[in-house]
Structures are given as structure tokens and as C-alpha cells.
Design an enzyme around this catalytic site. Structure first.
Site, PDB file in Angstrom:
ATOM      1  N   LYS A 190       0.831  -1.205   0.000  1.00  0.00           N
ATOM      2  CA  LYS A 190       0.000   0.000   0.000  1.00  0.00           C
ATOM      3  C   LYS A 190       0.865   1.254   0.000  1.00  0.00           C
ATOM      4  O   LYS A 190       0.643   2.185  -0.772  1.00  0.00           O
ATOM      5  CB  LYS A 190      -0.933  -0.003   1.213  1.00  0.00           C
ATOM      6  CG  LYS A 190      -1.889   1.179   1.246  1.00  0.00           C
ATOM      7  CD  LYS A 190      -2.709   1.220   2.525  1.00  0.00           C
ATOM      8  CE  LYS A 190      -3.680   0.080   2.622  1.00  0.00           C
ATOM      9  NZ  LYS A 190      -4.581   0.192   3.802  1.00  0.00           N
ATOM     10  N   GLU A 201      10.388  -5.577   3.669  1.00  0.00           N
ATOM     11  CA  GLU A 201      10.588  -6.871   3.012  1.00  0.00           C
ATOM     12  C   GLU A 201      10.144  -6.826   1.559  1.00  0.00           C
ATOM     13  O   GLU A 201      10.839  -7.304   0.658  1.00  0.00           O
ATOM     14  CB  GLU A 201       9.805  -7.968   3.766  1.00  0.00           C
ATOM     15  CG  GLU A 201      10.246  -8.177   5.202  1.00  0.00           C
ATOM     16  CD  GLU A 201       9.484  -7.325   6.190  1.00  0.00           C
ATOM     17  OE1 GLU A 201       9.513  -7.633   7.390  1.00  0.00           O
ATOM     18  OE2 GLU A 201       8.847  -6.320   5.757  1.00  0.00           O
ATOM     19  N   GLY A 240      -4.695  -5.008   5.903  1.00  0.00           N
ATOM     20  CA  GLY A 240      -3.902  -5.937   5.093  1.00  0.00           C
ATOM     21  C   GLY A 240      -4.415  -7.362   5.142  1.00  0.00           C
ATOM     22  O   GLY A 240      -4.528  -8.042   4.118  1.00  0.00           O
ATOM     23  N   ARG A 241      -4.766  -7.843   6.340  1.00  0.00           N
ATOM     24  CA  ARG A 241      -5.203  -9.236   6.470  1.00  0.00           C
ATOM     25  C   ARG A 241      -6.630  -9.444   5.987  1.00  0.00           C
ATOM     26  O   ARG A 241      -7.134 -10.563   5.959  1.00  0.00           O
ATOM     27  CB  ARG A 241      -5.053  -9.700   7.923  1.00  0.00           C
ATOM     28  CG  ARG A 241      -5.784  -8.848   8.941  1.00  0.00           C
ATOM     29  CD  ARG A 241      -5.334  -9.190  10.343  1.00  0.00           C
ATOM     30  NE  ARG A 241      -5.904  -8.322  11.359  1.00  0.00           N
ATOM     31  CZ  ARG A 241      -5.415  -7.133  11.708  1.00  0.00           C
ATOM     32  NH1 ARG A 241      -4.348  -6.657  11.094  1.00  0.00           N
ATOM     33  NH2 ARG A 241      -5.996  -6.427  12.664  1.00  0.00           N
ATOM     34  N   GLU A 287      -3.446 -11.765  14.471  1.00  0.00           N
ATOM     35  CA  GLU A 287      -3.095 -10.352  14.343  1.00  0.00           C
ATOM     36  C   GLU A 287      -4.290  -9.489  14.709  1.00  0.00           C
ATOM     37  O   GLU A 287      -4.126  -8.360  15.181  1.00  0.00           O
ATOM     38  CB  GLU A 287      -2.627 -10.042  12.911  1.00  0.00           C
ATOM     39  CG  GLU A 287      -1.960  -8.679  12.780  1.00  0.00           C
ATOM     40  CD  GLU A 287      -1.242  -8.498  11.459  1.00  0.00           C
ATOM     41  OE1 GLU A 287      -0.039  -8.800  11.378  1.00  0.00           O
ATOM     42  OE2 GLU A 287      -1.897  -8.061  10.484  1.00  0.00           O
ATOM     43  N   HIS A 296      -1.500 -38.237  11.046  1.00  0.00           N
ATOM     44  CA  HIS A 296      -0.232 -38.931  11.233  1.00  0.00           C
ATOM     45  C   HIS A 296       0.839 -37.983  11.751  1.00  0.00           C
ATOM     46  O   HIS A 296       2.028 -38.235  11.584  1.00  0.00           O
ATOM     47  CB  HIS A 296       0.196 -39.582   9.921  1.00  0.00           C
ATOM     48  CG  HIS A 296      -0.748 -40.648   9.460  1.00  0.00           C
ATOM     49  ND1 HIS A 296      -0.575 -41.983   9.762  1.00  0.00           N
ATOM     50  CD2 HIS A 296      -1.902 -40.575   8.766  1.00  0.00           C
ATOM     51  CE1 HIS A 296      -1.567 -42.684   9.249  1.00  0.00           C
ATOM     52  NE2 HIS A 296      -2.392 -41.854   8.639  1.00  0.00           N
ATOM     53  N   LYS A 325       9.988  -4.201  14.025  1.00  0.00           N
ATOM     54  CA  LYS A 325      10.409  -3.558  12.774  1.00  0.00           C
ATOM     55  C   LYS A 325      11.336  -2.371  13.058  1.00  0.00           C
ATOM     56  O   LYS A 325      12.357  -2.194  12.388  1.00  0.00           O
ATOM     57  CB  LYS A 325       9.183  -3.053  12.005  1.00  0.00           C
ATOM     58  CG  LYS A 325       8.302  -4.127  11.394  1.00  0.00           C
ATOM     59  CD  LYS A 325       7.165  -3.449  10.647  1.00  0.00           C
ATOM     60  CE  LYS A 325       6.243  -4.437   9.993  1.00  0.00           C
ATOM     61  NZ  LYS A 325       5.141  -3.760   9.276  1.00  0.00           N
TER      62      LYS A 325
END
Length: 544
Positions: free
Chosen positions: A210, A216, A271-272, A357, A388, A508
Site C-alpha cells: 500500500k 521486506e 492488510g489481512r 493479528e 499422522h 520492525k
């Protein structure tokens, strides 16, 4: 419990639930089902093609009545309406919360600061559709005139987890002559492995940020730019091989991306919660605009259900309340999400960000400390792989792990008996968790007495089962919106802001401070704690 102003109140549903939990702590699902042979028929809800069986939760009719009263006392109905109407319920950032507007039909009006946001959503969707069709048809050409055959999404968090999950979930609907890759981690291995077999002149990068400043994402974007220019030998190639999902037009232009190839979104989309915005551009290219709109339609179906259905028949509200019961009154600290469909292999990872979050908060809206446990840990794997792996702990461990089983009546890839075997495992696992196996049952099988304790299953472990027909784009949209609304409803009951994420900031900031200390040509003066200082020095020695 507290009122809406954060003041302690007595005689509320919360207090009643605490008392009820202390009185019913020994309830056994075996006894509940024995006393009510129709329990499995009663404690279910079906709406818009979703069948929810919640009968295997440790609840009575009194429990459910108190939980529904809790929802009313929390003002949930009014808060739902406030969200859908565009009120700025993200109080710490003074923002509306309108991911629901991303899937609102054309013609609906939702005003934020006097502007109709739905019209803007459909304008972006139309632009995305035109661009996606160009790439899918081969009309969008790269710098050398070749068609695009590889699409690489660069993002992180919601700009990655949503698109990755949707691509994997809807791979059956994807255009198979296109390759899709996703880069998120700042670890160089992620970039190297994603691009090592790609041809630069056939690759399109989508940079999803955005602000166009995310560390990153922009590190990977600049690496991708250098990778492309190095192979094609021309800076002008950037314009044909990069598009952006961003609102920072100045930074995007400086990168070399044409303004016409920028797709925007809005600060009222977290964002999520953004996979159905322009962040889903890679998804739309993969499955096509028509299927993308079916995804949106599925989410909108769930939005309508959540907004208008009475709480006692409201699937997200019921699942949210059962989660509150398990988490805050029975002491469960995690939720296992177990999709019995291989296409949903990334769905638990997607839910980890969505749920944790959102509701991993220790203060309420008024800044006071929460009075209950919030934000259980979400995790899981697709069945039958998990059986398993970690099911041993779920069945016989010392921790209570409520489970959400997700299954479909019709497979996308019918192969012999495969699907019947798969779904049989869903029902069997839920049955085993609920009812277990007693010592007498183990003995009746001829088990030696010394081995009996090892083969006893205590049972009484709660689960929900969600059953749908087929994993279509619409079904995925329903599942996404379902868990979004579960998160919101629980946040309302805990009186927390489910839409900020201040907890991701401190690390951050500290990382930005440490980077120059790692890269300094001379020994830096370190002022961290002794552990961090020692680690920095050891890293510098090792790198040297």
C-alpha cells in the site's frame, strides 16, 4: 464483564457463564448425547449451502442461552451494523472497516467521509478484469514482444498470505499454461528459489505494498528489478514487466512502473482483510475475472447472513460464541483448523494472521487491560496428513484443543474411493474426539490389563464440523468471510480493536536500528542489552 464504557458490572452474562462453567465442569459429551438422542439434529445450522454441526461442543441449552445473552449484552448487533455502514470502528487509527464493501454489489451505496466507496471498488475491479484478461489471453507482451507466462506476486503479510491461500485453494480453476510464484520472506532464498527457473522476458512481477515502503516487499521488489534489468539489459523493460498494487503513485513512478499499471486500494481495508481487493490481482489472473467475482459473491452471501440472521441461527456468531466458551471458560488456548481438502492446505496459515493479528490484544478499546484471555492460537494442517502428525496430542494429550473440521460432499478430483475414505476420516475423528473409548471398551477387545491405560481415549474434546458441497470460488469466499466475522464478533465481546496491529511495529523499528550495526565497516558502538550486543558481535565475526 464490563459495559461499553469499560466499567465493571455484576450479574451479567459473563458472570453467569463463569458460575455455569464451575457447575458444569464435569459434563461429558457421552452423557449429553445419551440424554438427548436428537442432539445431533438440534445443534446444527444450515444456511447458503453451509452445514454447521456444533453438537459436539460441551454445551447445554443453558450454555447456549447464556452465550447468546452475552452477545446481546456486548452490543454485537449494533457493532455489526456500525461496521457495515462505514463507521470508524478502528478507533486507534480512526478508520472505517469495510472489507465487506469489496464484495458489495454494484449500486449499493456506502459512504466514508462523504464518498461512495462501492463505486470506487467496482472501478478498480473493472480495471483489474481488463488487465487480467490481457495477461490470460497473451495480449500483454513483455519487453521483447513475448507473452507473459510467469506471474510473481511480491508482498508480505496480507499481501502474500491471502493470494497464496486463494491460489492454492482454487488451483483447480487456474489457467494452467501460466506459472504463479509468491515471494514474501526477506530471506534471499525465497527470491532465489521462486525465480531460478523463470525466463525474464516472460515474467510479470506484481509488487503489492500500500505504501510502497514495506521493508521486506521493497527489498524483494528492488532485487526483482535488478534481476530483470540484468537479464534484459534495458531499464525500459521495467514498465512491461512490473505492475503495482499501491497508493503511493510517486514512489511507484520512481520505481519505473507506469501510473496506468497501478491498482489502488483504501485505508479502510486492513492488510489481512485485503485478498479480495486489488491485492487479489494475482488471484484474478490465475482464475479469471468471472471466477474472482464468484469468490466475491460467496463472501457477500456470508456478509448478508452475518448481518441479518438472528444470532441463534447465525453461523459466524455461533462459532464465535463457542470459541469464547472454549477459550475463556474451559481453558482452551488453541484452535485447530482441519480442512479435509488438499486444496485448502494454506487455509490454516491464512487464518493464523487473520485471527491472531486481529485479536492478539491485551488492552480494550478504552486502553484498560482485558479481563479475559483473548486471541487463541490458530493452527492446523489438511487431513489426513495431520492424523499422522499431531492428532495424538489432540486425542490423548493433556491440553484441550477444540477443532474445526471442514469437508465437502463432492470432490473436485473424483478418484475411486478416495473421497469416501477422506470424509469417513472427518466423521470418525470428530466422533473419536467427542466420545473416546473407555477402559471397559478397551478390555472388551481383549487388551491385556497393563496396556489398557495406554489405549483409553478420554473423549469429551469439542469440535465443530463444517460441511459444504464443493470447493468452488464462491465456497472459498464464504469460508473467508465466515472466519472474518468470527474474529470480529469475538473482538466485540472482548471489547478490543480487531483491526489495528500495533504489536508488529516494535520489532520492525528495532530491526531498522540493527541493520546498519550489522553492515558497518567499522566496529559499531552498541547500546542494546548484553544479549543483543553479543549476538551482533558474533554475527559480525561469523560474516567476516
Amino acid at each position: 464483564m464490563t459495559d461499553n464504557n469499560g466499567n465493571r458490572t455484576e450479574g451479567t452474562a459473563w458472570e453467569a457463564l463463569k458460575s455455569h462453567a464451575s457447575r458444569t465442569g464435569d459434563l461429558q459429551l457421552r452423557d449429553l448425547f445419551a440424554a438427548d438422542p436428537q442432539r445431533g439434529e438440534r445443534l446444527k445450522v444450515e444456511a447458503d449451502g453451509i452445514y454447521l454441526d456444533y453438537s459436539k461442543n460441551r454445551v447445554t441449552d443453558e450454555t447456549m442461552g447464556l452465550l447468546l445473552r452475552l452477545a446481546v449484552e456486548s452490543g454485537l448487533a449494533g457493532k455489526i451494523e456500525a461496521m457495515f455502514s462505514g463507521e470508524k470502528i478502528n478507533v486507534t487509527e480512526n478508520r472505517a472497516v469495510l472489507h465487506t464493501a469489496l464484495r458489495a454489489p454494484q449500486g449499493v451505496r456506502i459512504l466514508v467521509d462523504g464518498q461512495d466507496v462501492v463505486a470506487g471498488v467496482h472501478e478498480v475491479l473493472d480495471r483489474m478484469s481488463v488487465f487480467s484478461d490481457k495477461v490470460r489471453r497473451g495480449d500483454w507482451k513483455g519487453h521483447t514482444g513475448k507473452r507473459i507466462r510467469s506471474v510473481v506476486n511480491i508482498g508480505i503479510g496480507g499481501s502474500d498470505l491471502g493470494p497464496v491461500m486463494a491460489y492454492e485453494a482454487l488451483r483447480r480453476y487456474c489457467q494452467r499454461d501460466l506459472v504463479f510464484r509468491f515471494i514474501s520472506n526477506v530471506d534471499g532464498t525465497d527470491f532465489a528459489e521462486a525465480t531460478q527457473d523463470l525466463e525474464a522476458d516472460e515474467t510479470l512481477f506484481i509488487v503489492s505494498s500500500k505504501t510502497f515502503t514495506t521493508l521486506e516487499t521493497m527489498t524483494n521488489a528492488h532485487t526483482a528489478r535488478a534481476w530483470l534489468v540484468d537479464r534484459l539489459g534495458d531499464e525500459k523493460a521495467v514498465g512491461k514487466h512490473f505492475v503495482a498494487v499501491s497508493t503511493n503513485l510517486k514512489a511507484v513512478a520512481a520505481f519505473g512502473i507506469e501510473p496506468t499499471n497501478v491498482f489502488g486500494f483504501w485505508d479502510w481495508v486492513g492488510g489481512r482483510y485485503s485478498m479480495e481487493s486489488a491485492i487479489g490481482l494475482s488471484t484474478m489472473i490465475a482464475i479469471g475475472p468471472e471466477n474472482f467475482r464468484l469468490l466475491l459473491d460467496g463472501s457477500h452471501q456470508m456478509d448478508r447472513h452475518f448481518r441479518s440472521t438472528p444470532f441463534e441461527r447465525n453461523i459466524p456468531v455461533l462459532m464465535a460464541l463457542l470459541g469464547i466458551w472454549n477459550n475463556d471458560f474451559l481453558g482452551a488456548e488453541t484452535v485447530a483448523v482441519l480442512p479435509y481438502d488438499q486444496y485448502l492446505k494454506r487455509f490454516p496459515a491464512y487464518l493464523q494472521q487473520l485471527t491472531m493479528e486481529s485479536n492478539g490484544k491485551h488492552v480494550r478499546l478504552d486502553g484498560s487491560r482485558v479481563h479475559a484471555a483473548t486471541g487463541p492460537v490458530y493452527w492446523g494442517e489438511p487431513g489426513t496428513n495431520g492424523q499422522h502428525s499431531f492428532y495424538q496430542l489432540i486425542h490423548q494429550g493433556t491440553r484441550l484443543v477444540p477443532c474445526d473440521f471442514i469437508a465437502f460432499t463432492k470432490p473436485l478430483n473424483p478418484l475411486g474411493r478416495h473421497h469416501d475414505l477422506l470424509v469417513a476420516n472427518v466423521f470418525a475423528q470428530a466422533e473419536a474426539l467427542a466420545f473416546g473409548k473407555t477402559a471397559d471398551q478397551v478390555r472388551a477387545e481383549g487388551t491385556p490389563e497393563w496396556l489398557v491405560p495406554h489405549r483409553v481415549f478420554e473423549g469429551n474434546r469439542p469440535s465443530n464440523t463444517l460441511l459444504m458441497e464443493t470447493l468452488t470460488p464462491g465456497a472459498l469466499g464464504q469460508l473467508v468471510a465466515l472466519y472474518e466475522h468470527i474474529v470480529f464478533a469475538q473482538g466485540c465481546i472482548w471489547h478490543i480493536d480487531s483491526f489495528d496491529q500495533w504489536g508488529v511495529e516494535l520489532g520492525k523499528i528495532l530491526a531498522q536500528r540493527i541493520v546498519p550495526e550489522l553492515e558497518s565497516a567499522t566496529e559499531p558502538a552498541l547500546t542494546h542489552d548484553s544479549s543483543t550486543n553479543a549476538l551482533i558481535r558474533r554475527y559480525r565475526q561469523g560474516r567476516a
